[in-house]
Enzyme design. Structure first.
Site, PDB file in Angstrom:
ATOM      1  N   ARG A 106    -124.893 -57.380  24.354  1.00  0.00           N
ATOM      2  CA  ARG A 106    -124.021 -58.137  23.383  1.00  0.00           C
ATOM      3  C   ARG A 106    -122.770 -57.514  23.589  1.00  0.00           C
ATOM      4  O   ARG A 106    -122.435 -56.365  23.154  1.00  0.00           O
ATOM      5  CB  ARG A 106    -124.602 -57.902  21.907  1.00  0.00           C
ATOM      6  CG  ARG A 106    -123.667 -58.801  21.230  1.00  0.00           C
ATOM      7  CD  ARG A 106    -124.173 -58.506  19.437  1.00  0.00           C
ATOM      8  NE  ARG A 106    -123.284 -57.311  19.309  1.00  0.00           N
ATOM      9  CZ  ARG A 106    -123.924 -56.330  18.371  1.00  0.00           C
ATOM     10  NH1 ARG A 106    -125.273 -56.485  17.869  1.00  0.00           N
ATOM     11  NH2 ARG A 106    -123.198 -55.223  18.006  1.00  0.00           N
ATOM     12  N   HIS A 161    -121.010 -57.383  16.523  1.00  0.00           N
ATOM     13  CA  HIS A 161    -122.288 -58.128  15.895  1.00  0.00           C
ATOM     14  C   HIS A 161    -121.625 -59.494  15.416  1.00  0.00           C
ATOM     15  O   HIS A 161    -121.895 -60.496  15.653  1.00  0.00           O
ATOM     16  CB  HIS A 161    -122.894 -57.700  14.949  1.00  0.00           C
ATOM     17  CG  HIS A 161    -123.895 -58.386  13.913  1.00  0.00           C
ATOM     18  ND1 HIS A 161    -125.097 -58.945  14.247  1.00  0.00           N
ATOM     19  CD2 HIS A 161    -123.727 -58.625  12.768  1.00  0.00           C
ATOM     20  CE1 HIS A 161    -125.567 -59.626  13.671  1.00  0.00           C
ATOM     21  NE2 HIS A 161    -124.737 -59.338  12.426  1.00  0.00           N
ATOM     22  N   TYR A 189    -121.547 -47.416  16.772  1.00  0.00           N
ATOM     23  CA  TYR A 189    -122.890 -46.993  17.164  1.00  0.00           C
ATOM     24  C   TYR A 189    -123.135 -47.197  18.919  1.00  0.00           C
ATOM     25  O   TYR A 189    -124.177 -47.214  19.265  1.00  0.00           O
ATOM     26  CB  TYR A 189    -123.816 -48.036  16.630  1.00  0.00           C
ATOM     27  CG  TYR A 189    -123.438 -49.556  16.393  1.00  0.00           C
ATOM     28  CD1 TYR A 189    -123.910 -50.344  17.624  1.00  0.00           C
ATOM     29  CD2 TYR A 189    -122.729 -50.077  15.694  1.00  0.00           C
ATOM     30  CE1 TYR A 189    -123.423 -51.834  17.724  1.00  0.00           C
ATOM     31  CE2 TYR A 189    -122.319 -51.492  15.733  1.00  0.00           C
ATOM     32  CZ  TYR A 189    -122.955 -52.198  16.569  1.00  0.00           C
ATOM     33  OH  TYR A 189    -122.232 -53.469  16.866  1.00  0.00           O
TER      34      TYR A 189
HETATM   35  C1  LIG Z   1    -134.813 -61.601   7.092  1.00  0.00           C
HETATM   36  C2  LIG Z   1    -133.354 -61.079   7.593  1.00  0.00           C
HETATM   37  N1  LIG Z   1    -133.088 -60.027   7.111  1.00  0.00           N
HETATM   38  C3  LIG Z   1    -131.792 -59.450   7.446  1.00  0.00           C
HETATM   39  C4  LIG Z   1    -130.638 -60.070   7.904  1.00  0.00           C
HETATM   40  C5  LIG Z   1    -129.486 -59.766   8.160  1.00  0.00           C
HETATM   41  N2  LIG Z   1    -128.922 -59.633   9.530  1.00  0.00           N
HETATM   42  C6  LIG Z   1    -128.465 -60.442  10.227  1.00  0.00           C
HETATM   43  S1  LIG Z   1    -128.355 -60.424  11.976  1.00  0.00           S
HETATM   44  C7  LIG Z   1    -129.226 -58.894  11.639  1.00  0.00           C
HETATM   45  C8  LIG Z   1    -129.485 -58.248  13.226  1.00  0.00           C
HETATM   46  C9  LIG Z   1    -130.332 -59.291  13.974  1.00  0.00           C
HETATM   47  O1  LIG Z   1    -130.479 -58.669  15.038  1.00  0.00           O
HETATM   48  P1  LIG Z   1    -131.260 -59.026  16.451  1.00  0.00           P
HETATM   49  O2  LIG Z   1    -132.476 -60.027  15.835  1.00  0.00           O
HETATM   50  O3  LIG Z   1    -131.222 -58.332  17.431  1.00  0.00           O
HETATM   51  O4  LIG Z   1    -130.280 -60.316  16.947  1.00  0.00           O
HETATM   52  P2  LIG Z   1    -128.895 -60.291  17.331  1.00  0.00           P
HETATM   53  O5  LIG Z   1    -127.811 -60.237  16.106  1.00  0.00           O
HETATM   54  O6  LIG Z   1    -128.881 -59.092  18.005  1.00  0.00           O
HETATM   55  O7  LIG Z   1    -128.482 -61.797  18.014  1.00  0.00           O
HETATM   56  C10 LIG Z   1    -129.636 -58.591  10.318  1.00  0.00           C
HETATM   57  C11 LIG Z   1    -130.113 -57.486   9.992  1.00  0.00           C
HETATM   58  C12 LIG Z   1    -131.234 -61.574   8.197  1.00  0.00           C
HETATM   59  N3  LIG Z   1    -130.359 -62.477   8.698  1.00  0.00           N
HETATM   60  N4  LIG Z   1    -132.396 -62.071   7.794  1.00  0.00           N
END
Ligand SMILES: Cc1ncc(C[n+]2csc(CCOP(=O)(O)OP(=O)(O)O)c2C)c(N)n1
Lengths: 378, 322
Positions: free
Chosen positions: A274, A278, A287
């Site tokens: 990425r 975020h 980080y």
């Molecule tokens: C069940 C749940 N817990 C927490 C969140 C908050 N949250 C949104 S994105 C994220 C990180 C997701 O990381 P990843 O699965 O690696 O996907 P990326 O953002 O890297 O595409 C979090 C913790 C959420 N959307 N859903």
């Protein structure tokens, strides 16, 4: 006492043999290669289909431009938030391109671009992030499930839909996308297990982009790779370079083909990065360091393909310019579409809760209507 | 009642090939309470499916199946084992119609055996209805009679919206004159019924507490009370008119349920009755509920569950003087 020291673990003085046991599946063919599969820059690139690669290139450039435009729209306040996929465009585009019209895409909240590459109107695709409604399109019409915000929860839906389609004898494959962080959620594991037990025609695509918000992969899992997780469920795991669209297309196509032919699900881990934060609410410098980001810049998915295709004479300066112009036009249309203020109807709050309005909601709707009328008169 | 529930699924499956039953042990075994008995045999394992043991997975897969046009009927084995599925329930099942502006309704029926009184050990006796009724987008219904078990389940499966169908497990074995050959239809979801007419106060109840209330009403005659008993049958939607009409007539009301009182459905019902019957009320609306405790071990449950005496004591308090 350790497990090894427990009586019986050595089985040296048994009077009878335990009942016969054999594993359900031979694990070897399911295991991923430890090195991500690559095509661009390797001998495998000799087999590239020029027509397909031109298409991929055009989509990649559009995707990159789309990301830039959507990010700009957040800065103008037109979007509440936009989770950028800069650096991950090859995953997003390949996921959309390998599906047939009747197939279904189950995107996560980050995968707006995959939905657009599948043909969804760019403005409709952004409704969720703009805030005028949750899902701005009819999922059935486009065969794109609503962008799922709760992580990994869309994966069992993909399994259920694919299973239902197969029960009906329809030729439908579901492709579900999830992030590396999402693979730790219970729904991820339940979905994989269901899919394997049911032999559902599903492809699970994990975009391992290094981080779940701020948490690196090493704190997410102790597995050798995320693709290895497939083996425990009894499906093949595949590891692929997520910035190499030719490799992505090949591995995804193969998985879709297998699913369509009744071969069951596949778990694919795309190793990518990425490039941006975020979301606009995130400070990535807390980080990760610049050196890491720079290293990935040198492995950019658009550049990778552009270099390969230019070297092979599949595209030239003029073609590149034409693609960029087309992407520019798409961005202009998106800007224009997004600059029109969305019209929202407050009464919509009550319109889609139940098939038939309950008395309770009718009463509350009447209250809101009265408030709105009073506002109008004031 | 068990037989009526089975019959309802059987008839629905026979009439509509899109109805699929799924859950843990629902196939060969017929469910731990045997409510799906015979369905796999009659309709095949594809229509009555033993799933892997994973409640979120079961309900999540049902969402996808409903997205593709099927009508899944999901069995959760016990009230307290439905909790792993709550995220799917709340974030997707309840909201999909809304999220998609009506384009994607989810006709899923979620059958949940609930409540105590069967001597079950912990995690087998929760009254979880407050969680469900607090979630917009779900219908929540619960039969108290054999006839309603059939009719309400048919109505739930036919509904284009998701329905949480709460089965009072201590009434599974209740017998009644019921003709499986010609089951009576029940008006759709959302209609309460006056089970016993009376003039001095209204008992408002549902599910497992209905027989207790009817017994209390009989016993109360000796004390000179003529109690009316309203069976809600559906918690969402809540048939306010039937309740209000009864309370306006009797002037007094007690809500009775097994679930804990604080934040329980009775609190909502009491508030609504108070709002709409204020000038008709001779006394505050009172509640008889389970205590606000985790469900007790079997040897203590009789002290927790609202019984006839506790209802009568509360009715006595309706002689309000201050
Ligand atoms: C069940 C749940 N817990 C927490 C969140 C908050 N949250 C949104 S994105 C994220 C990180 C997701 O990381 P990843 O699965 O690696 O996907 P990326 O953002 O890297 O595409 C979090 C913790 C959420 N959307 N859903």
């Amino acid at each position: 006492m350790t497990v090894q020291e427990l009586p019986g673990a050595g089985a040296s003085h048994r009077s009878t043999q335990p009942p016969a046991w054999s594993p359900r599946t031979d694990a070897a063919p399911l295991l991923p290669d430890p090195e991500p599969y690559r095509v661009l820059g390797t001998e495998a690139a000799d087999r590239l289909d020029p027509e397909l690669m031109r298409r991929c290139y055009a989509e990649l450039v559009r995707g990159r431009r789309y990301n830039a435009q959507a990010t700009a729209l957040t800065k103008q306040g037109r979007l509440a938030v936009y989770p950028s996929t800069v650096g991950q465009e090859a995953c997003e585009i390949a996921a959309a391109l390998v599906l047939e019209e009747q197939d279904w895409l189950f995107p996560s909240y980050r995968d707006t671009l995959a939905a657009v590459a599948r043909g969804l109107d760019p403005v409709q695709a952004l409704t969720l992030l703009r805030g005028d409604w949750h899902t701005g399109y009819d999922p059935r019409e486009h065969r794109i499930a609503p962008l799922s915000t709760p992580l990994a929860t869309q994966l069992p839906h993909a399994v259920g839909l694919a299973h239902a389609a197969r029960l009906r004898g329809d030729d439908v494959v579901a492709l579900a996308m999830v992030g590396d962080g999402g693979t730790s959620e219970g729904d991820f594991h339940e979905a994989l297990n269901f899919a394997a037990v049911w032999q559902a025609p599903v492809v699970f695509l994990v975009q391992n982009n290094g981080f779940a918000i701020s948490v690196p992969l090493a704190k997410q899992t102790a597995a050798p790779t995320l693709a290895h997780k497939a083996v425990g469920y009894g499906m093949p795991g595949r590891l692929v370079d997520g910035n190499d669209i030719a490799a992505m297309h090949e591995v995804l196509s193969e998985a879709v083909r297998r699913a369509r032919a009744g071969g069951g699900p596949t778990l694919i881990e795309a190793v990518t990065y990425r490039m941006e934060a975020h979301t606009n609410a995130d400070d990535a410098t807390r980080y990760r360091g610049d050196a890491e980001v720079e290293a990935w810049k040198a492995h950019d998915p658009v550049d990778l393909l552009e270099r390969e295709l230019t070297a092979r004479g599949i595209i030239d300066e003029a073609a590149i310019q034409a693609v960029r112009d087309d992407a520019e036009a798409m961005a202009a249309a998106l800007r224009e579409g997004m600059n029109a203020d969305p019209v929202v109807d407050p009464m919509d709050l009550f319109a889609h809760v139940y098939a038939e309005q309950t008395d309770r909601l009718r009463e509350q709707a009447a209250m809101l209507r009265a408030e709105l009328e009073a506002e109008d008169q004031a | 009642m068990a037989q009526a529930l089975t019959r309802a699924m059987r008839d629905a499956m026979a009439e509509d090939p899109t109805v699929h039953v799924m859950g843990e042990d629902v196939g060969t075994l017929g469910g731990v309470f045997r409510i799906t008995d015979g369905l796999a045999k009659e309709f095949g394992e594809e229509r009555c499916t033993d799933t892997p043991l994973a409640e979120a997975g079961i309900l999540g897969a049902a969402v996808g199946m409903a997205m593709y046009g099927l009508r899944p009927v999901v069995e959760m084995q016990f009230d307290a084992f439905a909790y792993p599925a709550f995220e799917q329930l709340i974030s997707h099942v309840a909201k999909m119609r809304n999220r998609t502006r009506g384009a994607m309704p989810l006709p899923i029926t979620i059958r949940v055996p609930y409540g105590g009184g069967i001597g079950g050990v912990e995690h087998h006796c929760d009254s979880s209805e407050a969680y469900y009724v607090a979630t917009p987008g779900l219908h929540v219904v619960t039969p108290a009679t054999v006839e309603d078990a059939y009719g309400l389940l048919r109505a739930s499966i036919a509904s284009d919206d998701p329905v949480v169908f709460l089965e009072p497990k201590r009434l599974y074995w209740s017998k009644a004159d019921w003709r499986p050959e010609a089951p009576a239809a029940v008006p759709g979801i959302g209609k309460a019924l006056v089970r016993r007419t009376g003039t001095s106060a209204t008992l408002i109840t549902y599910g497992p507490s209905l027989p207790v209330c009817l017994e209390a009403a009989e016993a109360a005659r000796e004390e000179g009370w003529d109690l009316e008993v309203v069976d809600l049958r559906s918690l969402v939607p809540f048939d306010e008119d039937t309740v209000v009409e009864s309370v306006r007539r009797t002037g007094r009301a007690v809500v009775v349920h097994e679930a804990g009182g604080f934040g329980g459905p009775g609190a909502e019902i009491a508030a609504r009755v108070t709002e709409r019957c204020f000038h008709h009320l001779e006394a505050p609306v009172l509640r008889v509920t389970g205590f606000d405790i985790p469900y007790p071990p079997p040897m203590l449950e009789k002290h927790h569950l609202p019984g006839v005496d506790r209802i009568l004591d509360t009715v006595a308090r309706l002689q309000w003087e201050n």
